[in-house]
Motif scaffolding. Structure first.
Motif, mmCIF file in Angstrom:
data_model
loop_
_atom_site.group_PDB
_atom_site.id
_atom_site.type_symbol
_atom_site.label_atom_id
_atom_site.label_comp_id
_atom_site.label_asym_id
_atom_site.label_seq_id
_atom_site.Cartn_x
_atom_site.Cartn_y
_atom_site.Cartn_z
ATOM 1 N N GLY A 179 5.501 -2.788 -3.361
ATOM 2 C CA GLY A 179 4.451 -1.870 -2.926
ATOM 3 C C GLY A 179 4.779 -1.093 -1.675
ATOM 4 N N ARG A 192 4.327 3.066 -0.735
ATOM 5 C CA ARG A 192 3.172 3.779 -0.158
ATOM 6 C C ARG A 192 3.463 4.239 1.260
ATOM 7 N N ASP A 194 7.205 3.484 -7.697
ATOM 8 C CA ASP A 194 7.970 2.253 -7.521
ATOM 9 C C ASP A 194 9.444 2.475 -7.200
#
Length: 204
Positions: free
Chosen positions: A127, A130, A153
């Protein structure tokens, strides 16, 4: 603090593991030329404290948290690593602000060779994308790089011949694991905005 400009490629010469830690011995003639106990050296992007420096080599203790978050967990004698000494006050900031606090790892998903440079795409499963933006900075194995493309991703960077030749990134093949440190400013912004949003919601 570091800049992500690798000074030399060193080599791990010994690894001693315990239940939740490891002691590494690293060969790096340049970075040990003025090293003293307690100094900080970035080893593949991980800020580690120098112990037992001697001619051309230094030791470091790696705690379990660092082993879990970085590729140093798989280090063995002979592993080549990017090395950089902490930046001194007044030095040029050639790359970007790198803390040496690895956020996680990524896997090389693709390499595309061009005539004068190479595009490398990294797959990220934690993650962290981001915090990654196109044309922003990211540290990969301690190397300051500019993001050329990002999706949910994965992200891509372009590597020039100097980077391929003078860092370990030239040796990374599809499937290789690398350390990532995202821009710390992005993490602070997320936390501040999140706290402000939560406070606003509670005040309604």
């Amino acid at each position: 603090m570091f800049t992500g400009i690798v000074e030399e490629v060193g080599e791990i010469v010994d690894v001693v593991t315990t239940e939740d830690a490891a002691r590494l011995r690293v060969r790096g003639p340049l970075v040990t030329s003025d090293a003293r106990p307690g100094d900080s050296i970035s080893v593949n992007g991980v800020c580690l404290t120098v112990v037992d420096p001697e001619t051309g080599e230094f030791g470091v203790d790696v705690m379990g948290e660092t082993l879990r978050r970085s590729s140093l967990a798989g280090a063995t004698a002979g592993t080549r690593v990017n090395l950089e000494r902490a930046v001194a006050a007044g030095d040029r900031l050639g790359g970007h602000i790198v803390q040496g606090h690895v956020d996680g790892t990524a896997t090389v998903a693709e390499r595309v060779e061009h005539e004068q440079w190479t595009t490398v795409r990294f797959r990220v499963e934690s993650g962290l994308t981001r915090y990654v933006v196109e044309k922003g900075s990211i540290a990969v194995d301690g190397v300051s790089l500019t993001v050329t493309e990002v999706d949910d991703d994965s992200f891509a960077v372009g590597l020039i011949p100097t980077t391929l030749r003078e860092t370990t990134l030239g040796e990374r093949t599809v499937g290789s694991t690398v350390n990532l440190e995202v821009d710390v400013v992005a993490k602070y912004v997320e936390r501040l905005v999140g706290a402000h949003t939560a406070g606003t919601s509670q005040g309604k």
